[in-house]
Design a protein around this motif. Sequence first.
Motif, PDB file in Angstrom:
ATOM      1  N   TYR A 128       3.196   8.793  13.048  1.00  0.00           N
ATOM      2  CA  TYR A 128       3.315   8.121  11.750  1.00  0.00           C
ATOM      3  C   TYR A 128       4.741   8.318  11.241  1.00  0.00           C
ATOM      4  O   TYR A 128       5.499   9.151  11.733  1.00  0.00           O
ATOM      5  CB  TYR A 128       2.330   8.697  10.718  1.00  0.00           C
ATOM      6  N   GLU A 129       5.098   7.545  10.216  1.00  0.00           N
ATOM      7  CA  GLU A 129       6.360   7.759   9.524  1.00  0.00           C
ATOM      8  C   GLU A 129       6.182   8.890   8.514  1.00  0.00           C
ATOM      9  O   GLU A 129       5.287   8.850   7.674  1.00  0.00           O
ATOM     10  CB  GLU A 129       6.818   6.482   8.810  1.00  0.00           C
ATOM     11  N   ILE A 130       7.052   9.892   8.596  1.00  0.00           N
ATOM     12  CA  ILE A 130       6.965  11.037   7.706  1.00  0.00           C
ATOM     13  C   ILE A 130       7.718  10.727   6.409  1.00  0.00           C
ATOM     14  O   ILE A 130       8.898  10.347   6.435  1.00  0.00           O
ATOM     15  CB  ILE A 130       7.546  12.296   8.366  1.00  0.00           C
ATOM     16  N   LEU A 131       7.040  10.911   5.278  1.00  0.00           N
ATOM     17  CA  LEU A 131       7.647  10.670   3.970  1.00  0.00           C
ATOM     18  C   LEU A 131       8.067  11.966   3.278  1.00  0.00           C
ATOM     19  O   LEU A 131       9.040  11.989   2.520  1.00  0.00           O
ATOM     20  CB  LEU A 131       6.666   9.911   3.066  1.00  0.00           C
ATOM     21  N   ALA A 146       2.428  11.035   5.165  1.00  0.00           N
ATOM     22  CA  ALA A 146       2.808  10.068   6.196  1.00  0.00           C
ATOM     23  C   ALA A 146       2.210   8.700   5.893  1.00  0.00           C
ATOM     24  O   ALA A 146       1.313   8.560   5.051  1.00  0.00           O
ATOM     25  CB  ALA A 146       2.350  10.563   7.574  1.00  0.00           C
ATOM     26  N   LYS A 147       2.703   7.690   6.621  1.00  0.00           N
ATOM     27  CA  LYS A 147       2.189   6.329   6.482  1.00  0.00           C
ATOM     28  C   LYS A 147       2.312   5.632   7.820  1.00  0.00           C
ATOM     29  O   LYS A 147       3.019   6.088   8.737  1.00  0.00           O
ATOM     30  CB  LYS A 147       2.966   5.557   5.422  1.00  0.00           C
ATOM     31  N   ASP A 148       1.615   4.508   7.968  1.00  0.00           N
ATOM     32  CA  ASP A 148       1.778   3.711   9.179  1.00  0.00           C
ATOM     33  C   ASP A 148       2.999   2.814   9.033  1.00  0.00           C
ATOM     34  O   ASP A 148       3.616   2.737   7.967  1.00  0.00           O
ATOM     35  CB  ASP A 148       0.509   2.897   9.470  1.00  0.00           C
ATOM     36  N   THR A 149       3.374   2.141  10.106  1.00  0.00           N
ATOM     37  CA  THR A 149       4.601   1.346  10.092  1.00  0.00           C
ATOM     38  C   THR A 149       4.513   0.128   9.172  1.00  0.00           C
ATOM     39  O   THR A 149       5.541  -0.392   8.743  1.00  0.00           O
ATOM     40  CB  THR A 149       4.941   0.885  11.516  1.00  0.00           C
ATOM     41  N   ALA A 150       3.288  -0.321   8.869  1.00  0.00           N
ATOM     42  CA  ALA A 150       3.127  -1.477   7.988  1.00  0.00           C
ATOM     43  C   ALA A 150       3.073  -1.079   6.514  1.00  0.00           C
ATOM     44  O   ALA A 150       2.955  -1.961   5.647  1.00  0.00           O
ATOM     45  CB  ALA A 150       1.848  -2.241   8.359  1.00  0.00           C
ATOM     46  N   SER A 151       3.135   0.216   6.213  1.00  0.00           N
ATOM     47  CA  SER A 151       3.072   0.741   4.834  1.00  0.00           C
ATOM     48  C   SER A 151       1.783   0.333   4.131  1.00  0.00           C
ATOM     49  O   SER A 151       1.773   0.079   2.927  1.00  0.00           O
ATOM     50  CB  SER A 151       4.291   0.264   4.022  1.00  0.00           C
ATOM     51  N   ARG A 152       0.705   0.282   4.900  1.00  0.00           N
ATOM     52  CA  ARG A 152      -0.601  -0.064   4.313  1.00  0.00           C
ATOM     53  C   ARG A 152      -1.563   1.108   4.256  1.00  0.00           C
ATOM     54  O   ARG A 152      -2.453   1.142   3.431  1.00  0.00           O
ATOM     55  CB  ARG A 152      -1.237  -1.209   5.116  1.00  0.00           C
ATOM     56  N   ARG A 153      -1.377   2.058   5.160  1.00  0.00           N
ATOM     57  CA  ARG A 153      -2.263   3.224   5.200  1.00  0.00           C
ATOM     58  C   ARG A 153      -1.433   4.489   5.037  1.00  0.00           C
ATOM     59  O   ARG A 153      -0.382   4.633   5.662  1.00  0.00           O
ATOM     60  CB  ARG A 153      -3.049   3.272   6.513  1.00  0.00           C
ATOM     61  N   PHE A 154      -1.950   5.392   4.221  1.00  0.00           N
ATOM     62  CA  PHE A 154      -1.236   6.622   3.907  1.00  0.00           C
ATOM     63  C   PHE A 154      -2.134   7.817   4.214  1.00  0.00           C
ATOM     64  O   PHE A 154      -3.375   7.739   4.069  1.00  0.00           O
ATOM     65  CB  PHE A 154      -0.801   6.631   2.439  1.00  0.00           C
ATOM     66  N   TYR A 155      -1.504   8.925   4.604  1.00  0.00           N
ATOM     67  CA  TYR A 155      -2.271  10.080   5.060  1.00  0.00           C
ATOM     68  C   TYR A 155      -1.596  11.384   4.631  1.00  0.00           C
ATOM     69  O   TYR A 155      -0.391  11.435   4.356  1.00  0.00           O
ATOM     70  CB  TYR A 155      -2.388  10.098   6.593  1.00  0.00           C
TER      71      TYR A 155
END
Length: 591
Positions: A128-131, A146-155
Amino acid sequence: MPDSTQLTRFIPPFLKSLFSQDNTCHIHKLLVDIWVDEILIHLTIEDVICLRRVNKALFLITHEPIIWKRFLVRLSIPIPPLRPSLRWSLDRTSFQIEQLVFKAICTEDNWRRLSPKLSETKVVFAFYEILEMKLLPGGQYMVASAKDTASRRFYICLFCLDHPDPTFPPLARLPVPTKAFNIEARFLPWHRSRPGIMIMYSQRAPEDGKLRGYDLNELSANPDIDPPYPLRYECLCTFVDMEALELLSDPFITRKSQAFRDRAAALPQPFQYVIHFVSNSPIEHPSLFESDGKPFAAVLSSIRCPRIASFDQAEHKIRAVRVLPRQNQVLVIRTLRLRKLDKHQDQHTVEFHTLPKAGMLGVVSGADDHTMINNRNATSIHISDNYEPLRGPDHPFLHDPNARPPPLSIYVCGEKLEGMEQINLYPVLSYERHWLYNLEWCLAQSTVKDPRFGVRVLPGVRHALVYTVPWDDLSDRPKIKSLGRYFNPQFQRDEYPHWEVIQEDLVVRQRYLRPVPEHAPFKLNSNAFQQITETGCSAITWDESTGRVCIAMQKSLKFLIMDVKKIVAPDDRFARWQRLQAMMNSSPNFE
């Protein structure tokens, strides 16, 4: 301090067979017990490493966990915290004791060198992309937003960084509706004193539930931003049991095996919600701490600091908070923005407030004591943690509750090229024989400046990580130009013992002396870090006890792990052990 008889040991039969009276080599006629109990206890760590290179038999015996457990309890330098779930007497995880000894020595030596370096760099695929991310003490576990590459799901993701599998995915993942920020994580006990990781984070959403075409997830986590419409702020706290993490991060079970799948399927849900707090104002400076063996969480919204009458016309802004449960107070640093009143510089106050009772919100608390910090326009202000690591039930040594606590460090990062100023807050002994922090001993120590870049800091108790960014870069994704160590010049180890140190009982040879320059840049040789200097990073965190630095690449599914030294992975070492065991059991020639 325990003696050698209190430390659990187990010497395997195959190793005892290497040292017998039938051997032609006289040194092998010595019993293993004599080596372990009578010879190796008089050697330093360097001597043991040299002895390891003599032959295969001594290579094996110098890996015995009992040797390194003795070294660990005798070290006079700070050691990486033992996570509360580490079983000291468990043979399966005893290899980690030797790793702890090496991490402690390498980190302390590296911080004292005139030319420190981060020699080991590893690029990790995060999935995932680390924020935002936060390392737990000891550097093994990391919590990330973190989030997915489409910025639709966050974790919220929890990583095990020391697992030998380079493609090991996050141990646990918690889906969240929006971007999580202000991540805090700490080892704390929960229900029935179970050890685990307490995770605290914030979220925000429109107050009326209508987005109006704006993507709030693209907004900065900075509370000073002006939102496009009224927002609702939430602060959540969740708990992850350490027992489940130990089972999932077991380096001896492959994650693609049936045993791993069965183990994961038998475990309950990893995240257990503890607190959910809602406010119509930004929730700032979340804090997790322990008091009387119980976990607590604090946010700035739970205490209200009245305005200072002599500066009533100026804007007041809380910049940093640290809860001090031992003295039932909260350390607060407030900025008085005098520049908005056409003054040349802002001023800052360092204040002590009485800690509100548990569950009370909006308590108005006047300062019990305060002092001023002048001549500094600050982009950020940080306070070092007063972290006391938990100890497991079978750990051989405990933190002395009556020992003098370390000084609190205040780091004021100035705007543009003003540099970073470090201030120490020393504890004093009260009439009741308790250590209390007192503003009478609030002393400026040193200032770090760079003629080309702005200076930023990740605070620590004894050490701090200093990094530089372009002086005009105020974004959440700065281009890091350099990393460096900062050594607190007035932290005297002899005055702040954690346990009794026997001066004659040498563990290591002469170490590096205290460095003359407090700040020195790390030597780096990493192409991945060079990419960060050009494109920027999305998050950075570090662990003071091991010197480990983690940096997330911008718009990438990868992050960097930078260490002071490479530590042998457990699977590699145990595979080598097994090969040597087979060779020695099948051949009479052991030299």
